[in-house]
Design an enzyme around this catalytic site. Structure first.
Site, mmCIF file in Angstrom:
data_model
loop_
_atom_site.group_PDB
_atom_site.id
_atom_site.type_symbol
_atom_site.label_atom_id
_atom_site.label_comp_id
_atom_site.label_asym_id
_atom_site.label_seq_id
_atom_site.Cartn_x
_atom_site.Cartn_y
_atom_site.Cartn_z
ATOM 1 N N ARG A 3 -8.681 -0.617 4.515
ATOM 2 C CA ARG A 3 -7.798 0.377 3.900
ATOM 3 C C ARG A 3 -6.440 -0.236 3.594
ATOM 4 N NH1 ARG A 3 -6.538 4.729 7.602
ATOM 5 N NH2 ARG A 3 -5.113 5.066 5.881
ATOM 6 N N ASP A 7 4.633 0.677 12.109
ATOM 7 C CA ASP A 7 3.469 -0.017 11.550
ATOM 8 C C ASP A 7 3.397 -1.490 11.980
ATOM 9 O OD1 ASP A 7 2.626 2.292 10.373
ATOM 10 O OD2 ASP A 7 3.142 1.739 8.327
ATOM 11 N N LYS A 38 0.827 -1.211 0.000
ATOM 12 C CA LYS A 38 0.000 0.000 0.000
ATOM 13 C C LYS A 38 0.863 1.263 0.000
ATOM 14 C CE LYS A 38 -1.827 1.625 4.000
ATOM 15 N NZ LYS A 38 -1.491 3.047 4.211
ATOM 16 N N ASN A 39 1.862 1.294 0.880
ATOM 17 C CA ASN A 39 2.645 2.524 1.034
ATOM 18 C C ASN A 39 3.616 2.778 -0.115
ATOM 19 O OD1 ASN A 39 1.265 3.014 3.342
ATOM 20 N ND2 ASN A 39 2.983 2.662 4.749
HETATM 21 C C1 UD1 Z 1 4.246 6.977 6.542
HETATM 22 C C2 UD1 Z 1 3.422 5.732 6.296
HETATM 23 C C3 UD1 Z 1 2.824 5.210 7.604
HETATM 24 C C4 UD1 Z 1 3.934 5.022 8.641
HETATM 25 C C5 UD1 Z 1 4.786 6.282 8.770
HETATM 26 C C6 UD1 Z 1 6.002 6.094 9.665
HETATM 27 C C7 UD1 Z 1 2.611 6.065 4.041
HETATM 28 C C8 UD1 Z 1 1.447 6.345 3.147
HETATM 29 N N1 UD1 Z 1 2.352 6.063 5.349
HETATM 30 O O1 UD1 Z 1 3.363 7.983 7.053
HETATM 31 O O2 UD1 Z 1 2.188 3.971 7.339
HETATM 32 O O3 UD1 Z 1 3.363 4.737 9.898
HETATM 33 O O4 UD1 Z 1 5.268 6.689 7.478
HETATM 34 O O5 UD1 Z 1 6.784 5.036 9.204
HETATM 35 O O6 UD1 Z 1 3.706 5.803 3.575
HETATM 36 N N2 UD1 Z 1 6.133 14.829 10.798
HETATM 37 C C9 UD1 Z 1 6.137 16.189 11.061
HETATM 38 N N3 UD1 Z 1 6.070 17.063 10.006
HETATM 39 C C10 UD1 Z 1 6.015 16.638 8.708
HETATM 40 C C11 UD1 Z 1 6.004 15.261 8.449
HETATM 41 C C12 UD1 Z 1 6.073 14.371 9.502
HETATM 42 O O7 UD1 Z 1 6.189 16.623 12.217
HETATM 43 O O8 UD1 Z 1 5.949 17.490 7.796
HETATM 44 C C13 UD1 Z 1 6.223 13.857 11.912
HETATM 45 C C14 UD1 Z 1 4.959 13.008 12.063
HETATM 46 O O9 UD1 Z 1 3.969 13.658 12.835
HETATM 47 C C15 UD1 Z 1 5.511 11.750 12.728
HETATM 48 C C16 UD1 Z 1 6.910 11.620 12.100
HETATM 49 O O10 UD1 Z 1 7.237 12.914 11.599
HETATM 50 O O11 UD1 Z 1 5.633 11.962 14.109
HETATM 51 C C17 UD1 Z 1 7.027 10.620 10.987
HETATM 52 O O12 UD1 Z 1 5.939 10.796 10.088
HETATM 53 P P1 UD1 Z 1 6.019 10.438 8.533
HETATM 54 O O13 UD1 Z 1 7.199 9.578 8.264
HETATM 55 O O14 UD1 Z 1 5.866 11.685 7.741
HETATM 56 O O15 UD1 Z 1 4.697 9.560 8.356
HETATM 57 P P2 UD1 Z 1 3.830 9.507 7.050
HETATM 58 O O16 UD1 Z 1 4.704 9.746 5.881
HETATM 59 O O17 UD1 Z 1 2.584 10.313 7.215
#
Ligand code: UD1
Length: 417
Positions: free
Chosen positions: A397, A305, A22-23
């Protein structure tokens, strides 16, 4: 609303095929926005998040056709509406992945700001800052990110924290930018590498994907390509945990142990025999698992995850272990539901102390997010008697045909209304 009814107690045995990730699929669908020529994608999982992304890019003008087999052809020749409305973004945060490609290809984008979600606040400030460093003008107005740039310019970007979709968004924006972009502190997740491989086959110049420093040399345009989505390492890990918890023995095919080192290591520490095969992975569980400590970190360390699934297996293991969540601030909601099944879990901020019990007992529980739902399924498969899991739309999902796959492995699982 659909529910899952599980009659626990049967060890999982047999063979099951793992779906595409999915990711990896979600950013790859967004990569189709970057070229006027068609992108052919195979091994796409049949999941609600994938359908949502297809609807989202479809309303932007992307034409989606079947390839006659299991793949899709995405044609964004007539991309005419570079916008992602709130109604779609609110159901799937990964919708933010359209921002970078739209800006790079159309010079403008209007994408709803995702709100917080069950597992944490999850801001997108790093996506925005990175695009601004590449010369985009961005304002946030009425809940929308409104971005403009005549042509993005290469930049050196150091993200404040490791962000998976942030890295992917910036990489997709940079492939059409003028000059060179370097993303430092980049996410090393295998899905980032899969996206980079897809972009490279579309004509992008990317080096270092899979490391924490990615270099992208922008090109004028990308061309058509064909890409097979990598196997889902989290689905793989979830079935391994389900087999481990039920004292079963399974072979998972169309997958690989390559990107699962930290998970396989923990399963071995818990007493499982795990064998990597060329096209899959085999697990045989011990009579009783040993509890294992887990600390979530960005890849290649233990994935957030998989945290909930390991909490479920620790619930029935011998001894106590601490699970520490360092990525998301509110990712223990499954713990209270597991306690309803008889688990012994004490939460202190981002630490959970789990002491294994001899038996869990079936009950009605509620799924709160995708991976939390997976942990409840594992617990339900182990518990004595019947477990009814409510709100399984979260499961749909991210897990393709879960009840069918579990049934094939000998579980008694039924979808009810
Ligand atoms: C992706 C994955 C999700 C997984 C996560 C962490 C997808 C579609 N989803 O989510 O399944 O659980 O990686 O491995 O690939 N953060 C900020 N600011 C930002 C971006 C992130 O503060 O602009 C923080 C987030 O709140 C979190 C951390 O950074 O605490 C990591 O998040 P991130 O790696 O961005 O998660 P996703 O990409 O949303």
């Amino acid at each position: 609303m659909d529910k899952l009814l599980i009659q626990g107690g049967s060890p999982l045995h047999g063979e099951v095929s793992i779906s595409g990730a999915k990711n990896a699929a979600l950013p790859i669908l967004c990569a189709s926005l970057l070229s006027a020529e068609p992108l052919h994608v195979t091994n796409l999982p049949h999941l609600n998040d994938v359908s949502t992304m297809l609807r989202l890019i479809g309303q932007m003008g992307v034409e989606v056709t079947m390839d006659g087999s299991d793949g899709l052809i995405l044609n964004s020749h007539d991309l005419n509406n570079p916008a992602a409305p709130y109604d779609m973004v609110k159901t799937m945060r990964a919708s933010i992945l359209v921002l970078g490609p739209l800006l790079a290809r159309c010079g403008e984008a209007k994408v709803s700001l995702p709100g917080g979600c069950a597992i944490g606040a999850r801001p997108v400030d790093q996506h925005i800052k990175g695009l601004q460093a590449m010369g985009a003008e961005i304002r946030v107005e009425n809940g929308y990110v409104i971005a403009q740039a005549s042509r993005l310019k290469g930049a050196r970007i150091v993200t404040d924290m490791v962000t998976v979709t942030g890295t992917e968004n910036l990489m997709m924006a940079a492939v059409l930018a003028e000059g060179e972009t370097i993303i430092e502190n980049a996410a090393r997740e295998p899905e980032v590498l899969d996206l980079a491989n897809c972009l490279t086959s579309m004509g992008a110049h990317i080096s270092g994907a899979g490391t924490d420093s990615i270099k992208i040399r922008g090109v004028e345009r990308l061309h058509g390509a064909s890409h097979a989505v990598m196997p889902d390492r989290i689905e793989t890990g979830t079935y391994l945990c389900a087999a481990a918890a039920t004292r079963g023995a399974v072979r998972l095919t169309n997958t690989s142990a390559d990107y699962l080192d930290s998970v396989v290591q923990k399963l071995r520490e818990a007493g499982c025999d795990v064998l990597a095969e060329p096209d899959g992975i085999v697990l045989k569980a011990p009579q009783r698992l040993k509890a294992v400590n887990v600390r979530t970190e960005p890849y290649p360390a233990f994935p957030t995850d998989m945290q909930a699934q390991f909490m479920a297996i620790n619930c029935v293991a011998e001894g106590s272990a601490v699970i520490r969540e360092t990525i998301f601030e509110n990712r223990f909601m499954h713990a209270v539901e597991l306690i309803r099944l008889g688990a012994d879990i004490k939460i202190d901020a981002n630490n959970a102390l789990v002491t294994g019990v001899q038996h869990l007992n079936g009950a009605t529980v509620m799924a709160t997010d995708l991976r939390a739902s997976a942990s409840l399924v594992i617990a339900g498969l182990v518990a004595q008697g019947e477990t009814l899991i409510e709100r399984i739309y979260h499961l749909d999902r991210g897990y393709e045909r879960i009840e069918e796959k579990l049934t094939r492995l000998g579980a008694s699982v039924r979808r009810v209304r």
